[in-house]
Design an enzyme around this catalytic site. Structure first.
Site, PDB file in Angstrom:
ATOM      1  N   TYR A 485       0.844  -1.203   0.000  1.00 29.80           N
ATOM      2  CA  TYR A 485       0.000   0.000   0.000  1.00 29.80           C
ATOM      3  C   TYR A 485       0.875   1.248   0.000  1.00 29.80           C
ATOM      4  O   TYR A 485       0.984   1.941  -0.980  1.00 29.80           O
ATOM      5  CB  TYR A 485      -0.950  -0.011   1.199  1.00 29.80           C
ATOM      6  CG  TYR A 485      -1.940   1.131   1.168  1.00 29.80           C
ATOM      7  CD1 TYR A 485      -3.068   1.056   0.357  1.00 29.80           C
ATOM      8  CD2 TYR A 485      -1.745   2.279   1.925  1.00 29.80           C
ATOM      9  CE1 TYR A 485      -3.986   2.107   0.300  1.00 29.80           C
ATOM     10  CE2 TYR A 485      -2.660   3.328   1.880  1.00 29.80           C
ATOM     11  CZ  TYR A 485      -3.771   3.244   1.070  1.00 29.80           C
ATOM     12  OH  TYR A 485      -4.663   4.284   1.015  1.00 29.80           O
ATOM     13  N   ASP A 647     -17.904   3.480  -7.567  1.00 32.50           N
ATOM     14  CA  ASP A 647     -16.795   3.938  -6.730  1.00 32.50           C
ATOM     15  C   ASP A 647     -16.744   5.464  -6.795  1.00 32.50           C
ATOM     16  O   ASP A 647     -16.286   6.039  -7.782  1.00 32.50           O
ATOM     17  CB  ASP A 647     -15.475   3.341  -7.212  1.00 32.50           C
ATOM     18  CG  ASP A 647     -14.324   3.601  -6.240  1.00 32.50           C
ATOM     19  OD1 ASP A 647     -14.497   4.445  -5.338  1.00 32.50           O
ATOM     20  OD2 ASP A 647     -13.272   2.960  -6.370  1.00 32.50           O
ATOM     21  N   HIS A 682     -15.884   1.393  -3.659  1.00 33.47           N
ATOM     22  CA  HIS A 682     -14.457   1.311  -3.375  1.00 33.47           C
ATOM     23  C   HIS A 682     -14.097   0.047  -2.592  1.00 33.47           C
ATOM     24  O   HIS A 682     -12.928  -0.300  -2.494  1.00 33.47           O
ATOM     25  CB  HIS A 682     -14.020   2.559  -2.607  1.00 33.47           C
ATOM     26  CG  HIS A 682     -12.552   2.832  -2.679  1.00 33.47           C
ATOM     27  ND1 HIS A 682     -11.890   3.037  -3.870  1.00 33.47           N
ATOM     28  CD2 HIS A 682     -11.601   2.923  -1.705  1.00 33.47           C
ATOM     29  CE1 HIS A 682     -10.607   3.241  -3.626  1.00 33.47           C
ATOM     30  NE2 HIS A 682     -10.410   3.180  -2.333  1.00 33.47           N
TER      31      HIS A 682
END
Length: 713
Positions: A485, A647, A682
């Site tokens: 990430y 999203d 999302h």
């Protein structure tokens, strides 16, 4: 659900058989033709082409974009149908999901509220028990709210006496929420409804007569899922009144970029408004006195500058406790008098070597959750800061919970690790005893899997931690999935995933790198991976892949990578920089156009990590790694992009434009596909059926290009 297309009309020549870990040769895919436009904008003397600008339009509004999505999904679905092991993965994932998953309970009055998914339910159900030994009953079951299971129960907050409950509804994965109120005794909702709520806390007043919430102005229909989020307000809703009558409590029209969140103090005497301008933990604190349900018109700013992190964690007497990084990059616990301000704080628990990830005042103690090399350690202190030892945990993992009041006799927390699903524990605050409260029954043996942590050197010599998980019987190079990430001060911790376990069961390895840009080591670690330092994140991830190959964990043609959101940006950037290193890649809901991210929904907040595209220094940095702009002619790995039509956090136009350009570039013969989910956003609120379908598709794709043999193929 997504429709499946047949293969014959779309793939042309049939795929050839496997040879070694990779396909010897596959006929190149015939991608749908994507229209280009002559859009070129000059910024700071640089001409930037944006030939797929039209794909930014909302797929629910623009029929041309909708047609493009349909054509891309047909190609992707047809290709996925050729992959061996996909059905077997879906079957096994379904079996691994089929266990009861219980959430951390919250106690209000004499009632215990908690969620549980029986296993394969699309959405978790909210239960309540009257007393610790009372019979549980269903309070809210969202599984009947939508035929496709994509309408979810989001937040829920009981009133202090447990008689009523605020709850919010999420539809189709959107960030927008609708808020309702439930009578707990009857289980029936009241007529109240509050809309246009987003990024909001829900806070009851002490009398249980109403609640505070944050909302944005109602957008027009075309801008509902794409317009920028500005001018957030805090309002109060009294039970039994229409939303139109909700009084304004706090707003900053002169500073429309600020977000505001409300928190009622433990004693109910004031409302603490926390204001922020972006994703950084830099807050202004404003105290508003409360008289029952009435907020004072006078406001007192106790922390004026947007500089430091401030988290109010509780009260004892007239002292308010905060966690802050003021003069403490790894955070400390401080206290402030009820009539004090930032200048009058006193240190209670000083900064240590490990980062404080959270804390609470509960049962006359301070419970502090620390991050120590990307895993949690829980330490106890008295209210003066005197150490009272550590809370024993089952192993390397992550924990969360520890809610309660100053006079609570018990609190609860969740523990999980890569090989151990979430277990809920009860902590007796008087005796110190820790005991299981809800343990899952499993369809696998956690002891069959090894979890280890290693440290490797990045390009500049920085030591980066990485978890490596595999079956104990797996030795030597094996197909490996590397996840990362690296951003927004978010720590990526050990945690359980049934879909990931399906990969491990087949003999695959899972690796998780704790990249710079995250919060694993505090502010310095975050700062080292953002703005002008963002390349460090990519270097860390590339070095992780090189380490796994060099150490024999995986082979040269056995490495797949995956990342979501900011991690999708990570995957897009490193594939462009080192296409030779990876065999396959999955970029999920990624930020792919770094020159226009700040123009949609929540994108404007991300300038704290990415910088401002309209400032020259930031622009030049962003252009060096923007995935959409740095695609090049090279032999790329197999790439699967995934996104969803609803999203409204990272709008799907990012993924659409990136995929169109990748398909149009001479980037090798391996497939470069996009999987576009409908009625999903999302990630949060996604039903179990959609999760299993998505990950059986994605992991079959990654397995195919890393040589992972799926049992039952």
């Amino acid at each position: 659900m997504r429709t499946r297309a047949t293969l014959a009309a779309l793939l042309g020549t049939a795929a050839m058989t496997l040879s070694g870990p990779l396909i010897a040769q596959e006929a190149p895919l015939s991608y749908p033709a994507t229209e280009t436009v002559d859009t070129v904008e000059e910024q700071f003397g640089v001409k930037v082409a944006d030939p797929y600008r039209w794909l930014e339009n909302d797929v629910r509004v623009d029929p041309k974009v909708a047609a493009w999505v349909e054509s891309q999904n047909k190609v992707t679905d047809a290709y996925l149908e050729t992959l061996p092991g996909r059905a077997a993965l879906a079957t096994r994932m379904r079996a691994l999901y089929d266990y009861a998953r219980t959430g951390v309970p919250e106690v209000a009055g004499n009632r215990y509220f908690f969620t549980r998914n029986a296993g394969l339910q699309n959405q978790a159900v909210l239960y309540v028990k009257d007393g610790a030994n009372g019979a549980e009953r269903v309070l809210i079951d969202p599984n009947g709210w939508a035929k496709d299971g994509a309408t979810a129960l989001d937040a829920w907050v009981p009133s202090e006496d447990g008689s009523k409950l605020i709850y919010s509804i999420q539809d189709g994965g959107s960030d927008w929420r609708t808020v309702k109120i439930l009578d707990v005794a009857t289980g029936k909702p009241l007529d109240d409804e509050v809309k246009w709520v987003k990024f909001s806390a829900l806070e009851w007043d002490k009398a249980g007569k109403g609640f505070y919430y944050s909302r944005f102005p109602e957008p027009d229909k075309e801008g509902e899922f794409q317009s920028l989020n500005t001018n957030q307000e805090i309002r109060y809703h009294a039970i039994g009144t229409p939303q139109s009558a909700d009084p304004l409590i706090y707003a900053t029209p002169q500073e429309p970029q600020l977000n505001h969140s409300a928190q009622v103090s433990d004693d109910g005497s004031f409302l603490l408004v926390t204001s922020s301008s972006g994703t950084d933990e830099r807050y202004r604190l404003t105290m508003i006195d409360l008289d029952g349900t009435k907020a004072s018109t006078s406001q007192r700013v106790i922390v004026p500058e947007l500089v430091n992190d401030w988290q109010m964690i509780g009260m004892a007497g007239d002292r308010i406790y905060f966690v802050t990084n003021k003069d403490a990059p790894r955070l400390r616990i401080v206290s402030m008098a009820r009539n004090g301000n930032e200048a009058s704080i006193e240190t209670v628990v000083p900064e240590g070597e490990a980062v404080i990830a959270g804390a609470s005042v509960v049962g006359g103690k301070l419970v502090a959750n620390y991050l120590q090399d990307a895993r949690n350690v829980v330490k106890l202190f008295d209210l003066a800061g005197k150490p009272m030892g550590e809370l024993p945990l089952p192993g390397i993992g992550s924990v969360g919970g520890f809610e309660g009041d100053l006079d609570s006799k018990e609190t609860f927390f969740a523990y999980s690790s890569f090989n151990r699903p979430t277990t809920i524990y009860r902590y007796d605050l008087t005796s110190g005893q820790v005991s299981p409260w809800a343990e899952p029954k499993l369809a696998f043996n956690p002891d069959d899997y090894a979890v280890e942590q290693r440290f490797y050197a990045s390009k500049d010599g920085t030591k980066v931690p990485m978890f490596i998980v595999r079956k104990k019987t797996v030795t030597g190079p094996a197909p490996t999935l590397l996840y990362g990430y690296g951003g927004f001060n978010i720590s990526v911790l050990p945690g359980f995933s049934p879909t990931r376990l399906a990969w491990l069961e087949q003999g695959g390895v899972y690796a998780q790198a704790s990249l710079r840009g995250g919060g694993e080591y505090g502010k310095a670690w975050h700062d080292a991976g953002r703005l002008a330092n963002k390349q460090n994140v990519f270097d860390d991830f590339i070095a992780a892949g090189e380490y796994l190959i060099k150490q024999g964990v995986t082979g040269k043609d056995q490495l797949a990578i995956e990342g979501r959101s900011n991690g999708g940006l990570l995957v897009g950037a490193v594939v462009n920089q080192r296409p030779d290193l990876f065999s396959a890649a999955h970029a999920a809901v990624g930020v792919m156009d770094m020159l226009r991210f700040d123009r949609f929904t929540a994108g404007r907040y991300w300038v704290d990590d990415y910088g401002y595209p309209n400032k020259e220094a930031d622009f030049r940095t962003l252009l060096t790694y923007s995935p959409y702009h740095t695609i090049r002619k090279a032999d790329y790995p197999a790439v699967m992009v995934s996104t969803a039509d609803t999203d409204d956090r990272v709008v799907p136009g990012h993924s659409f434009k990136y995929t169109a350009r990748l398909q149009a570039t001479q980037a090798g013969d391996k497939p470069h596909l996009i999987r576009i989910e409908t009625r999903a956003g999302h990630g949060s609120g996604k039903p179990t059926d959609k999760i299993i379908e998505e990950f059986s598709d994605i992991y079959a794709f990654l397995a195919h290009f890393t040589g992972l043999k799926i049992a039952g193929e």
